[in-house]
Design a protein around this motif. Structure first.
Motif, mmCIF file in Angstrom:
data_model
loop_
_atom_site.group_PDB
_atom_site.id
_atom_site.type_symbol
_atom_site.label_atom_id
_atom_site.label_comp_id
_atom_site.label_asym_id
_atom_site.label_seq_id
_atom_site.Cartn_x
_atom_site.Cartn_y
_atom_site.Cartn_z
ATOM 1 N N ASP A 178 0.808 -1.214 0.000
ATOM 2 C CA ASP A 178 0.000 0.000 0.000
ATOM 3 C C ASP A 178 0.848 1.273 0.000
ATOM 4 N N GLU A 179 2.169 1.126 -0.121
ATOM 5 C CA GLU A 179 3.050 2.290 -0.130
ATOM 6 C C GLU A 179 3.452 2.636 -1.557
ATOM 7 N N GLU A 180 3.546 3.914 -1.822
ATOM 8 C CA GLU A 180 4.002 4.388 -3.118
ATOM 9 C C GLU A 180 5.307 5.150 -2.953
ATOM 10 N N ILE A 181 6.184 4.986 -3.955
ATOM 11 C CA ILE A 181 7.443 5.724 -3.936
ATOM 12 C C ILE A 181 7.160 7.161 -4.369
ATOM 13 N N SER A 182 7.540 8.097 -3.521
ATOM 14 C CA SER A 182 7.318 9.504 -3.853
ATOM 15 C C SER A 182 8.621 10.268 -3.671
ATOM 16 N N PHE A 183 8.673 11.436 -4.281
ATOM 17 C CA PHE A 183 9.898 12.226 -4.254
ATOM 18 C C PHE A 183 9.602 13.632 -3.754
ATOM 19 N N ASP A 184 10.395 14.051 -2.770
ATOM 20 C CA ASP A 184 10.322 15.435 -2.310
ATOM 21 C C ASP A 184 11.175 16.298 -3.242
ATOM 22 N N SER A 185 11.409 17.504 -2.853
ATOM 23 C CA SER A 185 12.296 18.396 -3.618
ATOM 24 C C SER A 185 13.523 18.701 -2.766
ATOM 25 N N PRO A 186 14.480 17.775 -2.743
ATOM 26 C CA PRO A 186 15.643 17.960 -1.881
ATOM 27 C C PRO A 186 16.547 19.069 -2.389
ATOM 28 N N ARG A 187 17.402 19.522 -1.517
ATOM 29 C CA ARG A 187 18.359 20.567 -1.895
ATOM 30 C C ARG A 187 19.312 20.050 -2.968
ATOM 31 N N VAL A 188 19.495 20.848 -4.030
ATOM 32 C CA VAL A 188 20.479 20.564 -5.075
ATOM 33 C C VAL A 188 21.517 21.675 -5.039
ATOM 34 N N ILE A 189 22.760 21.302 -4.782
ATOM 35 C CA ILE A 189 23.851 22.283 -4.728
ATOM 36 C C ILE A 189 24.490 22.363 -6.114
ATOM 37 N N SER A 190 24.350 23.488 -6.760
ATOM 38 C CA SER A 190 24.939 23.640 -8.094
ATOM 39 C C SER A 190 26.354 24.179 -7.974
ATOM 40 N N ALA A 191 27.186 23.814 -8.927
ATOM 41 C CA ALA A 191 28.578 24.265 -8.941
ATOM 42 C C ALA A 191 28.774 25.237 -10.091
ATOM 43 N N THR A 192 29.421 26.339 -9.827
ATOM 44 C CA THR A 192 29.713 27.313 -10.869
ATOM 45 C C THR A 192 30.913 26.855 -11.676
ATOM 46 N N SER A 193 30.775 26.900 -12.977
ATOM 47 C CA SER A 193 31.869 26.489 -13.852
ATOM 48 C C SER A 193 32.883 27.621 -13.978
ATOM 49 N N VAL A 194 34.116 27.319 -13.626
ATOM 50 C CA VAL A 194 35.187 28.310 -13.695
ATOM 51 C C VAL A 194 36.277 27.783 -14.615
ATOM 52 N N GLU A 195 36.577 28.536 -15.657
ATOM 53 C CA GLU A 195 37.634 28.116 -16.573
ATOM 54 C C GLU A 195 38.940 28.791 -16.186
ATOM 55 N N GLN A 196 39.937 27.949 -15.944
ATOM 56 C CA GLN A 196 41.256 28.458 -15.577
ATOM 57 C C GLN A 196 41.877 29.185 -16.768
ATOM 58 N N LYS A 197 42.401 30.377 -16.520
ATOM 59 C CA LYS A 197 43.077 31.127 -17.575
ATOM 60 C C LYS A 197 44.460 31.563 -17.092
ATOM 61 N N LEU A 198 45.327 31.828 -18.041
ATOM 62 C CA LEU A 198 46.685 32.227 -17.720
ATOM 63 C C LEU A 198 46.790 33.745 -17.612
ATOM 64 N N SER A 199 47.643 34.197 -16.730
ATOM 65 C CA SER A 199 47.858 35.637 -16.561
ATOM 66 C C SER A 199 48.771 36.162 -17.665
ATOM 67 N N ASN A 200 48.822 37.466 -17.806
ATOM 68 C CA ASN A 200 49.730 38.072 -18.786
ATOM 69 C C ASN A 200 51.183 37.712 -18.481
ATOM 70 N N THR A 201 51.502 37.604 -17.215
ATOM 71 C CA THR A 201 52.862 37.203 -16.832
ATOM 72 C C THR A 201 53.167 35.792 -17.326
ATOM 73 N N ASP A 202 52.175 34.894 -17.179
ATOM 74 C CA ASP A 202 52.344 33.523 -17.686
ATOM 75 C C ASP A 202 52.577 33.537 -19.195
ATOM 76 N N TRP A 203 51.771 34.327 -19.897
ATOM 77 C CA TRP A 203 51.894 34.371 -21.352
ATOM 78 C C TRP A 203 53.229 34.979 -21.790
ATOM 79 N N GLU A 204 53.708 35.935 -21.038
ATOM 80 C CA GLU A 204 55.010 36.519 -21.361
ATOM 81 C C GLU A 204 56.120 35.477 -21.228
#
Length: 569
Positions: A178-204
């Motif tokens: 007599d039980e049904e599987i149900s779903f709440d709305s749990p917390r979802v932690i999203s991650a911000t996408s960060v692209e690593q870039k080189l500094s001008n000093t690195d490029w020099e």
């Protein structure tokens, strides 16, 4: 009693846009399988054999570029995931492994299906966690939610990879009628996408290296197909006149002027003679290299400067002369370097590579036109007939080596399990890939690899877009091709692995279409329709003699070396 904290695992996965879960049936894992099967946003595929299930999941994740969930019951079932988990780790493919377990108090008490599952995959996962047994306290509920979010974020963070969560479960764990599987709305932690870039000093600093050299070589290791990256590298090569060498699994064979015959002309016996091919600046990107000849050449003839471009903190110095590790995305790096580069490359250095590549390509073509029938000639013919806009999966041992030696000239995406280079999951990875798309997926494999992973087909899912080419020489023919094994007195007993099986009975078991041949005429005839649409998977078995294959391969290497020695270089 419904285990809501288990249902939340599925809900959090869906919240992270995970699309697929691959499960293997079991009792202890029932709460997990019921939760994922009941979630409307997740496609559940059932694969009975855990080892094959894990490779199928790997193939799906490889194409979706998202984590795929793997679910199994407790005990030895978990260990069967290990080969695919290691492959995913070194290919940097995200998987979320959920292993059901007995409660911790029953470990080492001789209870059935109870082993030490915590940390079972060792260093071949990015992280390993134990899920709370119960979440009666609000802090344990918070902990459970955080673990799932953290694990998914870890799996997707660069470098991507597998993460393991061990989930102990106490009885009772089946819902009542007599039980049904149900779903709440749990917390979802999203991650911000960060692209690593080189500094001008690195490029020099990089510019100083660049401007101090003129003999520049770009070597591509294993990379997933990426149209944008190919465009960026094409522009970089064109604008800077940098020479590019592409392993077939680097997926840059569409770049203009890419060297692809390096395995043929970089003969180990001629390493000292080829020293003038050594670059001043070596730039590498991607993961593993197939070409042993290329690796040996670069190790023996080191560049003055070696940059490796890869977004990871794990330093790869496999060529033994690395001078700068650059942990950024190759798309960004080569686009930026193109804009910043001013000095031109050495045309004389490039010409030496291009001339040898053309001569090796010409000699290979003439050799294949006149040699007797065997695997080498068969693979060359099959590669030429692959449909454009399709995928090629290469099994390990000779299949991937033949293909790398011959190269590709058409728009075909290439994949191979070169993370660990095992034969155990080639079928499964190709099956997983075929399940995600409509385009033709071709697996080029040997008899040993094909027979090893037959359970990859042990399900009822549609594989009508899958084509399998089996090179059957009735044994481990690769050991005739390499120095060492064949010189041993018990070579045939210990290395050749003689077996009399064919693919035909396996193919009939699964209802696939089967054809076979043992000569060029038969192969040409069968290939005319092999890639046409069908109602099921198609298997083409090509029979050849192992000793003859080895002789053909050795003759080719000898002729290439002789030809290049007297070619007026």
């Amino acid at each position: 009693m419904i285990l809501n904290h288990i249902n939340d695992i599925a809900a959090v996965c869906a919240g992270h846009s995970i699309q697929t879960a691959v499960i293997s049936p079991g009792s202890r894992s029932a709460p997990l399988t019921l939760a994922f099967n009941g979630h409307p946003s997740i496609d559940v595929k059932v694969i009975a054999d855990e080892r094959s299930a894990a490779f199928i999941a790997l193939g799906i994740a490889q194409q979706q570029k998202k984590p795929v969930v793997l679910i199994c019951t407790s005990g030895s079932a978990v260990y069967n995931y290990a080969p695919a988990v290691a492959e995913a780790y070194y290919q940097e493919i995200p998987l979320l492994i959920l292993s059901a377990d007995r409660p911790p108090e029953w470990t080492n008490q001789y209870d059935g299906q109870t082993i030490q599952q915590s940390g079972i995959f060792g260093k071949h996962v990015k992280a390993s966690h134990n899920f709370p047994v119960e979440v009666n306290h609000k802090d344990t509920a918070w902990h459970a939610n955080r673990l799932i979010n953290e694990s998914i974020i870890t799996a997707e963070s660069s470098p991507k990879g597998p993460v393991h969560i061990n989930v102990p479960l106490r009885e009772p764990f089946y819902p009542s009628t007599d039980e049904e599987i149900s779903f709440d709305s749990p917390r979802v932690i999203s991650a911000t996408s960060v692209e690593q870039k080189l500094s001008n000093t690195d490029w020099e600093e990089l510019s100083k290296d660049w401007n101090s050299t003129s003999k520049r070589l770009l070597v591509i290791g294993q990379l997933e197909p990426n149209e944008n990256l190919t465009e960026v590298i094409n522009e970089f090569v064109s604008q800077t006149n940098t020479l590019i060498v592409n392993d077939i699994i680097g997926n840059q064979h569409q770049v203009d002027g890419a060297i692809q015959c390096q395995d043929a002309f970089l003969q180990p016996k001629a390493i000292k003679e080829l020293i003038d091919l050594s670059p001043d600046l070596l730039i590498t990107t991607g993961k593993s290299l197939i070409s042993k000849n290329l690796k040996l050449f670069l190790r023996e003839n080191p560049p003055k400067i070696h940059w490796h471009i890869h977004p990871s903190s794990q330093v790869n110095d496999s060529l033994q002369h690395l001078t700068k590790w650059i942990p950024v995305q190759p798309n960004y790096f080569f686009s930026e370097l193109t804009q910043r580069s001013e000095t031109s490359a050495s045309t004389g250095f490039n010409k030496k590579w291009v001339d040898l590549n053309q001569k090796a390509k010409h000699k290979a073509s003439s050799f294949l036109d006149s040699c007797s029938f065997g695997e080498f000639q068969a693979v060359n013919t099959c590669l030429k007939t692959l449909p454009s806009k399709s995928q090629l999966h290469l099994a390990n041992s000779m299949s991937v080596r033949y293909a790398n030696l011959l190269g590709l000239s058409k728009d075909v995406e290439v994949f191979a399990n070169r993370g660990t280079s095992g034969i155990d999951g080639s079928n499964g990875t190709a099956v997983g890939s075929a399940l995600t798309q409509d385009k033709i997926v071709t697996l080029l494999t040997g008899d040993m690899a094909f027979l090893y992973d037959r359970n990859a087909f042990w399900h009822t899912y549609d594989l009508s877009n899958l084509r399998i080419i089996v090179l059957n020489n009735h044994g481990g023919g690769i050991f005739r091709m390499i120095n060492g094994p064949q010189q041993q007195p018990d070579y045939e007993k210990l290395f050749e692995t003689h077996q009399s099986l064919t693919a035909e009975n396996t193919v009939k078991d699964y209802g696939f279409e089967y054809k076979s041949c043992s000569d060029m005429k038969g192969l040409d005839e069968l290939l005319t329709t092999f890639f046409h649409k069908g109602n099921t998977a198609k298997v083409l078995e090509i029979f050849s003699d192992s000793k003859r294959n080895a002789q053909i391969f050795n003759d080719f290497k000898a002729e290439i070396q002789l030809y290049l020695s007297f070619s007026g270089r």
